[in-house]
Write an enzyme that holds these catalytic residues in place. Sequence first.
Site, mmCIF file in Angstrom:
data_model
loop_
_atom_site.group_PDB
_atom_site.id
_atom_site.type_symbol
_atom_site.label_atom_id
_atom_site.label_comp_id
_atom_site.label_asym_id
_atom_site.label_seq_id
_atom_site.Cartn_x
_atom_site.Cartn_y
_atom_site.Cartn_z
ATOM 1 N N CYS A 1 0.968 -1.204 -0.008
ATOM 2 C CA CYS A 1 -0.053 0.031 -0.101
ATOM 3 C C CYS A 1 0.896 1.239 -0.024
ATOM 4 O O CYS A 1 1.566 1.595 0.977
ATOM 5 C CB CYS A 1 -0.986 0.031 1.186
ATOM 6 S SG CYS A 1 -1.621 1.723 1.560
ATOM 7 N N CYS B 1 0.556 3.358 2.964
ATOM 8 C CA CYS B 1 1.102 2.938 4.173
ATOM 9 C C CYS B 1 2.645 3.253 4.116
ATOM 10 O O CYS B 1 3.201 3.378 5.403
ATOM 11 C CB CYS B 1 0.835 1.410 4.236
ATOM 12 S SG CYS B 1 -0.995 1.099 4.380
#
Length: 516
Positions: free
Chosen positions: A75, A78
């Site tokens: 991600c 993230c």
Amino acid sequence: MSISNAPSHLVLLLFVLLISVFEAFAGPSRSLLRTLGDGPDLPDAAVDLNSSNFDRVLKESPAAFAVVEFFAHWCPACRNYKSHYEKVARLFNGPDAPHPGIVIMTRVDCAMKMNTNLCDRFSVGHFPMLLWGPPPKFASSRWDPKQEKSEIQSIDDGRTADRLLKWINKQIGSSFNLDDEKYENENTLPRNDSDPEQIARAIYDVEEATAGAFDIILEHKMIKSDTRVPLIKFFQLLVTHHPSKRCRRGSAEILVNFDDLWPSDLFSVGSQETNVLQERGRLKGYLICGKEVPRGYWIFCRGSKNDTRGFSCGLWVLLHSLSVRVADGESHLAFTAICDFIHNFFICEECRRHFYDMCSSASVPFNTTRDLSLWLWSTHNKVNERLRKEEKALRTGDPRFPKVIWPPEQLCPSCYLSSISKRNGTAQVDWNEDEVFNFLVQYYGKTLVSSYKDASLGRNKSDESVADDIITSTNAVAVPLGAAMAIAFASCAFGALACFWRTQQKNRKQRKKNRG
């Protein structure tokens, strides 16, 4: 391309290849500046958890609160958020953190297949997702955003390090700052002298001090022919009355294997020095308070500056806890075990001499638990009074935690019949010793142990035997049969355990003789 420009192009090509090699070895997470040494290369502070250690780590954490970040390594958001999360994690996690033992910052990678069920347990629907709550509440539990009255809650505003820390400060009424540094934040340290419940957090420092003492004994080769018996007696005291189940279990394992690790005839034969070192090498597998200890930092015993409190504070708390937990019939055995342990194994020469002088001048024998605990309390106050004068003259004391007559009146008003202040800043106190003893039993006995069980083990039993401690956890460490038997006997009297241990050793020797 002209021939004259060829050397410069070749140099440029070699430089590009060199950078590529650096990047290959450094990995994608490091910048070129960090790889070349022009920037800090800080290790991750947040604790990586997965399905195999999630419950255990959070159940056994000394922190009062936990943040769990659920993310996916693929991600982009993230990856970008990691630097923000790490800034906050460095405030709370690890031995170099300014505020250790308050919040444990963790993360779980939901993109790993082994964590699929774990992430489902907490209804992870987006990345990154942050949850907040007491660490034990995460262990073996679930969370659903629709459920009411849950102690686990979603952090709804933590997009940056500043906003996440502001959210945490609001939850716990703190004023932490991202620029905080270790030992420079006296205003954020807990006031141990005014809050009796703070002693519950000292259990982790007692474990730290126990592990530290054992490490010192091994590192300085202090187990010799004339110190074997004092150490055995102290281990017997720990197995029976240590306030931590981890340390009771680890002490029992070492005690039952003691004669194999340090045979009584091993030290009298000079040619067997190599064997001594080999036996000590085997001790690396014996962790007296479990694999989570030592942690490398102090909580209740943390000073406001470096090299203050810490180990000595943790050891005093351990001794006080032992003194109130022994039965009347074993109080003098405990007194002897404590005095001999300090005399033989406390590495500060002056401290050791002063303590043993006080042991030698004590009115013995001690017939009751009250006699022992009040003697240790009085001895501690004498030590504090002596050190207070020295630290004041040399300016070596902790300004936040100066040595004082203990307990202070705000902790135990009923302990004071009268108090007269002297010109030198000390106080002459007329003590109500019955109230002092009641306070010691409550403070170092019931509050220390029961609060620890409620916080870390999720138990509500009022009296839990040591034998029960080793069979309840799904992550229980395998304990040898002899150690398990010693733990089971730990609920009996200190003297009975000593007899049991001697019987065990005789049986071991007989079995070896029969096999020979």
